[in-house]
Each structure stands twice: as C-alpha cells, then as structure tokens.
Design a protein around this motif. Structure first.
Motif, PDB file in Angstrom:
ATOM      1  N   ARG A  90       0.760  -1.113   0.061  1.00  8.93           N
ATOM      2  CA  ARG A  90      -0.165   0.126   0.040  1.00  8.93           C
ATOM      3  C   ARG A  90       1.032   1.167  -0.030  1.00  8.93           C
ATOM      4  O   ARG A  90       0.689   2.113  -0.785  1.00  8.93           O
ATOM      5  CB  ARG A  90      -0.898  -0.115   1.320  1.00  8.93           C
ATOM      6  N   VAL A  93       2.551   1.623  -3.650  1.00  7.39           N
ATOM      7  CA  VAL A  93       1.570   2.179  -4.596  1.00  7.39           C
ATOM      8  C   VAL A  93       1.215   3.596  -4.362  1.00  7.39           C
ATOM      9  O   VAL A  93       1.448   4.399  -5.289  1.00  7.39           O
ATOM     10  CB  VAL A  93       0.256   1.309  -4.525  1.00  7.39           C
ATOM     11  N   SER A  97       2.522   6.379  -7.231  1.00  9.23           N
ATOM     12  CA  SER A  97       1.459   7.412  -7.740  1.00  9.23           C
ATOM     13  C   SER A  97       2.254   8.874  -7.765  1.00  9.23           C
ATOM     14  O   SER A  97       1.641   9.836  -8.562  1.00  9.23           O
ATOM     15  CB  SER A  97       0.048   7.177  -6.859  1.00  9.23           C
ATOM     16  N   ALA A 108       6.614   2.215 -11.872  1.00  8.30           N
ATOM     17  CA  ALA A 108       6.332   0.603 -11.685  1.00  8.30           C
ATOM     18  C   ALA A 108       6.822   0.538 -10.073  1.00  8.30           C
ATOM     19  O   ALA A 108       7.848   1.003  -9.667  1.00  8.30           O
ATOM     20  CB  ALA A 108       6.685  -0.254 -12.607  1.00  8.30           C
ATOM     21  N   VAL A 120       4.169  -5.470  -9.526  1.00 12.24           N
ATOM     22  CA  VAL A 120       2.929  -5.687  -8.941  1.00 12.24           C
ATOM     23  C   VAL A 120       1.902  -4.803  -9.139  1.00 12.24           C
ATOM     24  O   VAL A 120       0.786  -4.710  -8.750  1.00 12.24           O
ATOM     25  CB  VAL A 120       3.073  -5.869  -7.412  1.00 12.24           C
ATOM     26  N   ARG A 121       2.624  -3.181  -9.647  1.00 14.22           N
ATOM     27  CA  ARG A 121       1.772  -2.460  -9.869  1.00 14.22           C
ATOM     28  C   ARG A 121       2.444  -1.115 -10.757  1.00 14.22           C
ATOM     29  O   ARG A 121       3.433  -1.148 -10.810  1.00 14.22           O
ATOM     30  CB  ARG A 121       1.128  -1.457  -8.596  1.00 14.22           C
ATOM     31  N   TRP A 122       1.588  -0.535 -11.656  1.00 13.57           N
ATOM     32  CA  TRP A 122       2.275   0.508 -12.403  1.00 13.57           C
ATOM     33  C   TRP A 122       1.237   1.565 -12.475  1.00 13.57           C
ATOM     34  O   TRP A 122       0.029   1.485 -12.305  1.00 13.57           O
ATOM     35  CB  TRP A 122       2.849   0.250 -13.712  1.00 13.57           C
ATOM     36  N   GLU A 123       1.809   2.798 -12.664  1.00 10.90           N
ATOM     37  CA  GLU A 123       1.034   4.167 -13.001  1.00 10.90           C
ATOM     38  C   GLU A 123       1.330   4.701 -14.114  1.00 10.90           C
ATOM     39  O   GLU A 123       2.484   5.015 -14.460  1.00 10.90           O
ATOM     40  CB  GLU A 123       1.263   5.070 -11.755  1.00 10.90           C
ATOM     41  N   THR A 135       1.340  -5.709 -15.400  1.00 11.67           N
ATOM     42  CA  THR A 135       1.435  -6.110 -14.091  1.00 11.67           C
ATOM     43  C   THR A 135       1.749  -7.747 -14.081  1.00 11.67           C
ATOM     44  O   THR A 135       0.960  -8.206 -14.768  1.00 11.67           O
ATOM     45  CB  THR A 135       0.133  -5.812 -13.189  1.00 11.67           C
TER      46      THR A 135
END
Length: 270
Positions: A90, A93, A97, A108, A120-123, A135
C-alpha cells in the motif's frame, strides 16, 4: 483549559521526552547519560529526570552493571506492533503514484517473488505517448533496471543461480556478457544506489531507471522503476529525474523503518 482543548497545542514535556528517545534510537547502541544529553542537546541533569520517567513507563531501561541506557521492552513492543500493521505494498503504490505525478512518466513497483523480481503495480503518466507495463511480468536481473537493483542488493545465494542462467540464455550487450562484467555492473549499482538501462533493455525502444527500497532490517524490500521511451529520460545520475527517484525511494525506505537515510551501498546477506 483552553490549551487542552486546542488541537494545535501539545504537551511540551512529552515532546522533550520523545526527543530524548529519538536521540537514543539514532545512537544505534546503549548509551551513557552524557552521550544521550549531548545527542539531545540538553544538560545531563535535565535528561536524567526524563529518563527516570521513561524507565517507569517501560520505554527506557538501564543496565545496572554498566549504567548505560537503552530502549525498553514497551518501546520494542510498540515497534513490533507498528511493523506488524505495516502494509508495504500500500505504501509502495502511494509512492509510485506520487512519483508519477511528479515526473509525468510511467512508474512501476517491483517486489521479489519465487522466481525473481515481479511488477505488482504501475501508474500511467498523463502524456500522449507512454510505455505500458504489464502487471505480473517477471523481470530478469540483467536486462531490466528493476532486476539490476535486486541483483545488486539481494543475497548472493539467491542471485548467483539466476545470474548464471541468464548469462547462458539471454542475448546481452557486450558490456555485461560475461560474469565479470555483469558483477562489475552490479557493483556500480551498489555504489550509486541507482540502476539505469537503455541499451539491451528486454523491451525494444524502452529505457528505465530504478532505485531500491529497504526495510527496517536493511534488506531490499521493493524497487521503484521509472520507464520511458528510449532517448526521452534524463538518465544522468546528477539529473532531476534520478534525484526525484532517489528521494522517493529514500522516503519510502524510511517509512518501512530503514534508518540508513540514503540507499545502502552494499548488498545484504553476503
């Protein structure tokens, strides 16, 4: 009474006590009274009065044999509870951002999985031409910026088999085609705390930069990765993009309990 009701007012004695605790934490060891006083910028008699109360509260303890003061059991319990409640993904992320907004580039988040680093996450940035990141994609150690960061800072026991396999199976640029050259590249990542790659990136026409994020044990926990169209990123180590990336990784490491201040320059577990 008004002071107690005013949310902007605090308890000065509590703040002084906390500053003494901060000085002890920063000392990284048990300390004599005079050393705590010097670190906190207070007189020894004043610090001693506060230490008496902190000992009663379980936040500080004193060794009767050496007279040194150290963090108490209740303070340790507070730290363990904070770590247990920490959601690193969290926080990661939120960090990517914010960095995406700051740089207006694709950013990422990568973590270590069973077979190596994975996104695991990208913006996505707000620009007409962007680089999309998938992802769940696994990163090689040698042909991705995020992979190089993990290759530099993960324990050698985990990295060596993966490096050996990649050197046999991947098409790599001359600069890292041998084990010695690959190790030299990873040494440079450890020295600078940043991995950059343009030539030889696993996706054609793409370049990237990455920085490690460390946990409270000083172990690499995640990597922040900035990705762009080849030739569009300022990859200079003294440039603003790398400075912002490094700052974001340092801030996130601090939130995870890492006390190093800046990115570590030596791999853990070796």
């Amino acid at each position: 009474m008004d002071d107690e009701l005013d949310g902007k007012q605090g308890v000065q004695s509590l703040e002084i006590g906390m500053s003494i605790l901060k000085a002890m934490v920063a000392g990284h060891r048990s300390m004599m009274l005079k050393d705590i006083a010097a670190a906190a910028g207070m007189s020894p008699p004043k610090v001693h009065r506060y230490l008496v109360s902190l000992i009663r509260a379980g936040l500080v303890e004193q060794d009767p044999l050496t007279s040194r003061y150290d963090i108490g059991q209740f303070a340790l319990r507070i730290g363990l509870v904070a770590i247990d409640r920490l959601d690193r993904i969290r926080l990661g992320v939120a960090a990517i951002s914010d960095l995406r907004d700051q740089l207006n580039q694709t950013v990422a988040l990568a973590v270590w999985a069973d077979r190596g680093p994975v996104i695991v996450r990208w913006e996505r940035p707000r620009r007409p031409i962007t680089v999309n990141v998938v992802t769940g994609v696994h990163l090689h150690l040698l042909n991705s910026a995020g992979g190089r960061v993990f290759g530099a800072f993960m324990p050698k026991a985990k990295i060596d088999p993966l490096l050996a396999d990649e050197l046999k199976t991947l098409t790599l640029p001359d600069a890292i085609r041998t084990r010695a050259r690959a190790e030299a590249m990873l040494d440079e990542v450890r020295r600078t705390g940043i991995a950059t790659i343009s030539e030889g990136y696993f996706a054609e026409g793409v370049e990237a930069a990455a920085a490690p994020v460390f946990n409270f044990k000083g172990e690499i926990s995640m990597a922040l990765v900035v990705v762009g169209v080849q030739g569009t990123l300022d990859m200079g180590l003294d440039g603003p993009l790398i400075a912002d990336l490094r700052h974001a990784a340092t801030d996130l490491s601090a939130r995870l309990g890492y006390a190093g201040g800046t990115a570590a320059v030596s791999p853990s577990g070796q």
